[in-house]
Design a protein around this motif. Structure first.
Motif, PDB file in Angstrom:
ATOM      1  N   ALA A 153     -25.546 -65.277 -32.158  1.00 52.67           N
ATOM      2  CA  ALA A 153     -26.067 -65.997 -33.333  1.00 52.67           C
ATOM      3  C   ALA A 153     -27.514 -65.573 -33.504  1.00 52.67           C
ATOM      4  O   ALA A 153     -28.445 -66.359 -33.337  1.00 52.67           O
ATOM      5  CB  ALA A 153     -25.935 -67.498 -33.155  1.00 52.67           C
ATOM      6  N   HIS A 154     -27.691 -64.287 -33.807  1.00 53.69           N
ATOM      7  CA  HIS A 154     -28.995 -63.647 -33.838  1.00 53.69           C
ATOM      8  C   HIS A 154     -29.296 -63.090 -35.235  1.00 53.69           C
ATOM      9  O   HIS A 154     -28.385 -62.864 -36.030  1.00 53.69           O
ATOM     10  CB  HIS A 154     -29.041 -62.498 -32.832  1.00 53.69           C
ATOM     11  N   LEU A 155     -30.563 -62.837 -35.481  1.00 55.49           N
ATOM     12  CA  LEU A 155     -31.000 -62.285 -36.763  1.00 55.49           C
ATOM     13  C   LEU A 155     -32.302 -61.544 -36.538  1.00 55.49           C
ATOM     14  O   LEU A 155     -33.154 -61.991 -35.770  1.00 55.49           O
ATOM     15  CB  LEU A 155     -31.214 -63.406 -37.784  1.00 55.49           C
ATOM     16  N   THR A 156     -32.462 -60.424 -37.230  1.00 55.50           N
ATOM     17  CA  THR A 156     -33.684 -59.635 -37.143  1.00 55.50           C
ATOM     18  C   THR A 156     -34.376 -59.578 -38.492  1.00 55.50           C
ATOM     19  O   THR A 156     -33.730 -59.376 -39.521  1.00 55.50           O
ATOM     20  CB  THR A 156     -33.376 -58.211 -36.652  1.00 55.50           C
ATOM     21  N   CYS A 157     -35.694 -59.740 -38.460  1.00 56.16           N
ATOM     22  CA  CYS A 157     -36.539 -59.543 -39.643  1.00 56.16           C
ATOM     23  C   CYS A 157     -37.457 -58.359 -39.360  1.00 56.16           C
ATOM     24  O   CYS A 157     -38.247 -58.387 -38.410  1.00 56.16           O
ATOM     25  CB  CYS A 157     -37.355 -60.797 -39.935  1.00 56.16           C
ATOM     26  N   TRP A 158     -37.345 -57.324 -40.189  1.00 55.44           N
ATOM     27  CA  TRP A 158     -38.129 -56.090 -40.040  1.00 55.44           C
ATOM     28  C   TRP A 158     -39.197 -56.097 -41.132  1.00 55.44           C
ATOM     29  O   TRP A 158     -38.874 -56.118 -42.326  1.00 55.44           O
ATOM     30  CB  TRP A 158     -37.193 -54.896 -40.190  1.00 55.44           C
ATOM     31  N   VAL A 159     -40.466 -56.096 -40.744  1.00 61.42           N
ATOM     32  CA  VAL A 159     -41.582 -56.245 -41.679  1.00 61.42           C
ATOM     33  C   VAL A 159     -42.338 -54.932 -41.808  1.00 61.42           C
ATOM     34  O   VAL A 159     -42.819 -54.372 -40.808  1.00 61.42           O
ATOM     35  CB  VAL A 159     -42.555 -57.345 -41.200  1.00 61.42           C
ATOM     36  N   ALA A 160     -42.461 -54.433 -43.025  1.00 62.86           N
ATOM     37  CA  ALA A 160     -43.212 -53.206 -43.288  1.00 62.86           C
ATOM     38  C   ALA A 160     -44.708 -53.524 -43.317  1.00 62.86           C
ATOM     39  O   ALA A 160     -45.164 -54.310 -44.138  1.00 62.86           O
ATOM     40  CB  ALA A 160     -42.785 -52.597 -44.616  1.00 62.86           C
ATOM     41  N   LEU A 161     -45.482 -52.903 -42.420  1.00 61.82           N
ATOM     42  CA  LEU A 161     -46.927 -53.105 -42.403  1.00 61.82           C
ATOM     43  C   LEU A 161     -47.658 -52.074 -43.254  1.00 61.82           C
ATOM     44  O   LEU A 161     -48.851 -52.220 -43.520  1.00 61.82           O
ATOM     45  CB  LEU A 161     -47.444 -53.073 -40.957  1.00 61.82           C
ATOM     46  N   GLU A 162     -46.971 -51.044 -43.647  1.00 65.03           N
ATOM     47  CA  GLU A 162     -47.382 -50.092 -44.684  1.00 65.03           C
ATOM     48  C   GLU A 162     -46.125 -49.779 -45.483  1.00 65.03           C
ATOM     49  O   GLU A 162     -45.021 -50.146 -45.070  1.00 65.03           O
ATOM     50  CB  GLU A 162     -47.955 -48.803 -44.088  1.00 65.03           C
ATOM     51  N   ASP A 163     -46.253 -49.132 -46.620  1.00 70.13           N
ATOM     52  CA  ASP A 163     -45.074 -48.744 -47.375  1.00 70.13           C
ATOM     53  C   ASP A 163     -44.126 -47.963 -46.469  1.00 70.13           C
ATOM     54  O   ASP A 163     -44.546 -47.028 -45.776  1.00 70.13           O
ATOM     55  CB  ASP A 163     -45.457 -47.877 -48.570  1.00 70.13           C
ATOM     56  N   ALA A 164     -42.863 -48.353 -46.461  1.00 67.64           N
ATOM     57  CA  ALA A 164     -41.841 -47.655 -45.677  1.00 67.64           C
ATOM     58  C   ALA A 164     -40.956 -46.881 -46.646  1.00 67.64           C
ATOM     59  O   ALA A 164     -40.341 -47.469 -47.540  1.00 67.64           O
ATOM     60  CB  ALA A 164     -41.012 -48.651 -44.870  1.00 67.64           C
ATOM     61  N   THR A 165     -40.901 -45.585 -46.479  1.00 67.64           N
ATOM     62  CA  THR A 165     -40.176 -44.708 -47.394  1.00 67.64           C
ATOM     63  C   THR A 165     -39.228 -43.803 -46.620  1.00 67.64           C
ATOM     64  O   THR A 165     -39.289 -43.720 -45.387  1.00 67.64           O
ATOM     65  CB  THR A 165     -41.160 -43.833 -48.186  1.00 67.64           C
ATOM     66  N   VAL A 166     -38.368 -43.128 -47.342  1.00 63.21           N
ATOM     67  CA  VAL A 166     -37.480 -42.158 -46.701  1.00 63.21           C
ATOM     68  C   VAL A 166     -38.299 -41.093 -45.991  1.00 63.21           C
ATOM     69  O   VAL A 166     -37.992 -40.680 -44.864  1.00 63.21           O
ATOM     70  CB  VAL A 166     -36.536 -41.523 -47.747  1.00 63.21           C
ATOM     71  N   ASP A 167     -39.384 -40.641 -46.627  1.00 63.86           N
ATOM     72  CA  ASP A 167     -40.195 -39.577 -46.043  1.00 63.86           C
ATOM     73  C   ASP A 167     -40.887 -39.979 -44.743  1.00 63.86           C
ATOM     74  O   ASP A 167     -41.046 -39.157 -43.842  1.00 63.86           O
ATOM     75  CB  ASP A 167     -41.253 -39.104 -47.050  1.00 63.86           C
ATOM     76  N   ASN A 168     -41.329 -41.245 -44.654  1.00 59.15           N
ATOM     77  CA  ASN A 168     -42.060 -41.609 -43.430  1.00 59.15           C
ATOM     78  C   ASN A 168     -41.194 -42.351 -42.410  1.00 59.15           C
ATOM     79  O   ASN A 168     -41.700 -42.823 -41.405  1.00 59.15           O
ATOM     80  CB  ASN A 168     -43.354 -42.371 -43.744  1.00 59.15           C
ATOM     81  N   GLY A 169     -39.899 -42.437 -42.665  1.00 58.61           N
ATOM     82  CA  GLY A 169     -38.997 -42.941 -41.633  1.00 58.61           C
ATOM     83  C   GLY A 169     -38.617 -44.393 -41.751  1.00 58.61           C
ATOM     84  O   GLY A 169     -38.600 -45.118 -40.753  1.00 58.61           O
ATOM     85  N   CYS A 170     -38.271 -44.841 -42.970  1.00 58.78           N
ATOM     86  CA  CYS A 170     -37.823 -46.222 -43.155  1.00 58.78           C
ATOM     87  C   CYS A 170     -36.482 -46.446 -42.456  1.00 58.78           C
ATOM     88  O   CYS A 170     -35.787 -45.498 -42.071  1.00 58.78           O
ATOM     89  CB  CYS A 170     -37.696 -46.551 -44.645  1.00 58.78           C
ATOM     90  N   VAL A 171     -36.108 -47.701 -42.302  1.00 61.38           N
ATOM     91  CA  VAL A 171     -34.823 -48.032 -41.682  1.00 61.38           C
ATOM     92  C   VAL A 171     -33.677 -47.684 -42.624  1.00 61.38           C
ATOM     93  O   VAL A 171     -33.769 -47.896 -43.840  1.00 61.38           O
ATOM     94  CB  VAL A 171     -34.755 -49.531 -41.331  1.00 61.38           C
ATOM     95  N   HIS A 172     -32.603 -47.141 -42.066  1.00 63.15           N
ATOM     96  CA  HIS A 172     -31.362 -46.885 -42.791  1.00 63.15           C
ATOM     97  C   HIS A 172     -30.260 -47.769 -42.194  1.00 63.15           C
ATOM     98  O   HIS A 172     -30.224 -47.975 -40.975  1.00 63.15           O
ATOM     99  CB  HIS A 172     -30.936 -45.417 -42.664  1.00 63.15           C
ATOM    100  N   TYR A 173     -29.369 -48.253 -43.056  1.00 60.75           N
ATOM    101  CA  TYR A 173     -28.275 -49.124 -42.624  1.00 60.75           C
ATOM    102  C   TYR A 173     -26.924 -48.529 -42.995  1.00 60.75           C
ATOM    103  O   TYR A 173     -26.787 -47.832 -44.015  1.00 60.75           O
ATOM    104  CB  TYR A 173     -28.393 -50.502 -43.276  1.00 60.75           C
ATOM    105  N   ILE A 174     -25.926 -48.838 -42.168  1.00 59.33           N
ATOM    106  CA  ILE A 174     -24.543 -48.496 -42.481  1.00 59.33           C
ATOM    107  C   ILE A 174     -23.887 -49.773 -43.010  1.00 59.33           C
ATOM    108  O   ILE A 174     -23.570 -50.682 -42.231  1.00 59.33           O
ATOM    109  CB  ILE A 174     -23.787 -47.976 -41.247  1.00 59.33           C
ATOM    110  N   PRO A 175     -23.723 -49.897 -44.335  1.00 59.38           N
ATOM    111  CA  PRO A 175     -23.222 -51.157 -44.902  1.00 59.38           C
ATOM    112  C   PRO A 175     -21.835 -51.517 -44.387  1.00 59.38           C
ATOM    113  O   PRO A 175     -20.967 -50.657 -44.259  1.00 59.38           O
ATOM    114  CB  PRO A 175     -23.215 -50.882 -46.410  1.00 59.38           C
ATOM    115  N   GLY A 176     -21.667 -52.779 -44.059  1.00 67.69           N
ATOM    116  CA  GLY A 176     -20.383 -53.263 -43.579  1.00 67.69           C
ATOM    117  C   GLY A 176     -20.138 -53.059 -42.102  1.00 67.69           C
ATOM    118  O   GLY A 176     -19.130 -53.554 -41.564  1.00 67.69           O
ATOM    119  N   SER A 177     -21.017 -52.352 -41.419  1.00 71.09           N
ATOM    120  CA  SER A 177     -20.789 -52.057 -40.001  1.00 71.09           C
ATOM    121  C   SER A 177     -20.961 -53.286 -39.113  1.00 71.09           C
ATOM    122  O   SER A 177     -20.611 -53.241 -37.927  1.00 71.09           O
ATOM    123  CB  SER A 177     -21.724 -50.933 -39.530  1.00 71.09           C
ATOM    124  N   HIS A 178     -21.473 -54.391 -39.666  1.00 67.20           N
ATOM    125  CA  HIS A 178     -21.557 -55.626 -38.870  1.00 67.20           C
ATOM    126  C   HIS A 178     -20.178 -56.209 -38.588  1.00 67.20           C
ATOM    127  O   HIS A 178     -20.059 -57.136 -37.779  1.00 67.20           O
ATOM    128  CB  HIS A 178     -22.439 -56.656 -39.586  1.00 67.20           C
TER     129      HIS A 178
END
Length: 288
Positions: A153-178
Motif C-alpha cells: 500500500a505504497h505510493l511515490t511522488c517524484w518532484v522535478a527540481l528543475e525542468d525534466a525533459t526527454v533530453d535531460n533524462g526525465c522519468v519514463h513509464y510503461i502504462p498499465g504495468s502496475h
C-alpha cells in the motif's frame, strides 16, 4: 540535529496553504487506475524549489554537517565510469527544507486520494544527473525493493527540481504495468535492458512504447509501486535534479526482523511502521 525528531514541519517554507491543494479529479483518479501514474495538479512555488536546490548543493558535498544521518549516500551509483548518478536516502533528516517537503499539501492531499487512507512517510530519495554525463536509472518496479514491508500500500511522488525533459533524462513509464506480477530486482543503476530477461513476450513489447513524463520545475508525478519506470541518461547541457517522496498507507507493517533502513531501530516483523522515522503526513479526513 537529526530532524527525524520532529514529526511535523519545522519552518515556514511551504508552497500551498493548508487544505488549499487542488488534488485530483475523478477523471484523474480513473487515469491513475488505468495507467499506474498521474501528474499532480499542484506545483511547488519557485521560492520553495530554489530553497531545495540551495540545500541540495551542500547536501551533495562530502563532509557536510549531518552526513551521519543518511540511510544511503552514493556520490555516483552509476555502473559506468563515464556516467554520474547521485542517489541518496535521508535528506529529510538533515535539511529543514527537505524535511518540510514531506508535509506539502501539494504532495499529501493527492497521496491521500490515491491511497484512500491516512498517509505515512516511508523514505525519501534524491536523484541527480549532471549535464551530458548523467547516468540512467534502469527499468524497475519500486516494490521489488520494498518487500521488507507489507501489505503493498505504497505510493511515490517524484518532484522535478528543475525542468525534466526527454533530453535531460526525465522519468519514463510503461502504462498499465502496475497490473503485472512482481518482477525480480535487476539493478537500479545498471543495464537498461537487464529487465527484459524477466519479461513475457507481451511485456517485452510494452517496453518499446514508454511514456515520458516531462515536468516543469516544481511539478510532480505520482506512481504505483508496481508500475515499471526508469530514466535515460542526461544528454543535455542542463542538470536534472529530483526529489522523491515514498509514502505508505497507515497500517503498513514490517515484513522483516532486520532494520528497514540503515541507521534506524528494528521494527519487528508484523509490527506497524509508525513513530519517529515513519511520521503521519496527513489524515484522509483532512484531504479536500
Amino acid at each position: 540535529m537529526d530532524l527525524s525528531e520532529f514529526g511535523f514541519p519545522v519552518s515556514a517554507h511551504t508552497s500551498t496553504p493548508e487544505n488549499k491543494a487542488n488534488g485530483l479529479s475523478a477523471t484523474d483518479l480513473a487515469q491513475y487506475a488505468e495507467q499506474g501514474f498521474i501528474a499532480g495538479k499542484d506545483r511547488l512555488s519557485s521560492d520553495v524549489v530554489d530553497g531545495l536546490l540551495e540545500d541540495l548543493a551542500w547536501l551533495m558535498l562530502a563532509g557536510h554537517e549531518g552526513e551521519q544521518f543518511w540511510h544511503e549516500y552514493h556520490a555516483n551509483e552509476s555502473i559506468s565510469d563515464e556516467k554520474v548518478l547521485f542517489h541518496a536516502l535521508g535528506a529529510w533528516r538533515i535539511s529543514e527544507r527537505f524535511h518540510d517537503l514531506l508535509w506539502e499539501p501539494a504532495v499529501t492531499v493527492t497521496a491521500c486520494q490515491l491511497l484512500g487512507a491516512d498517509v505515512r512517510f516511508w523514505h525519501d530519495q534524491l536523484f541527480c544527473k549532471p549535464p551530458h554525463e548523467g547516468g540512467g536509472v534502469a527499468w524497475h518496479q519500486d516494490f521489488s525493493y520494498w518487500t521488507r514491508t507489507k501489505p503493498m500500500a505504497h505510493l511515490t511522488c517524484w518532484v522535478a527540481l528543475e525542468d525534466a525533459t526527454v533530453d535531460n533524462g526525465c522519468v519514463h513509464y510503461i502504462p498499465g504495468s502496475h497490473r503485472w506480477d512482481l518482477l525480480p530486482i535487476t539493478g537500479l543503476a545498471g543495464d537498461m535492458n537487464a529487465i527484459k530477461e524477466t519479461l513475457s513476450e507481451r511485456q517485452f513489447e510494452a517496453l518499446d512504447n514508454p511514456i515520458p513524463m516531462e515536468l516543469k520545475k516544481g511539478e510532480m508525478v505520482f506512481h504505483h509501486p508496481l508500475v515499471v519506470h526508469g530514466s535515460f541518461g542526461n544528454q543535455s547541457n542542463q542538470k536534472r535534479p529530483a526529489a522523491v517522496i515514498n509514502m505508505i498507507a497507515d497500517g503498513v507493517m514490517s515484513n522483516s526482523n532486520l532494520p528497514l533502513l540503515d541507521g534506524i531501530p528494528v521494527i519487528e516483523k508484523g509490527n506497524q511502521l509508525k513513530g519517529r522515522f515513519f511520521p503521519l503526513l496527513r489524515k484522509l479526513s483532512t484531504a479536500p
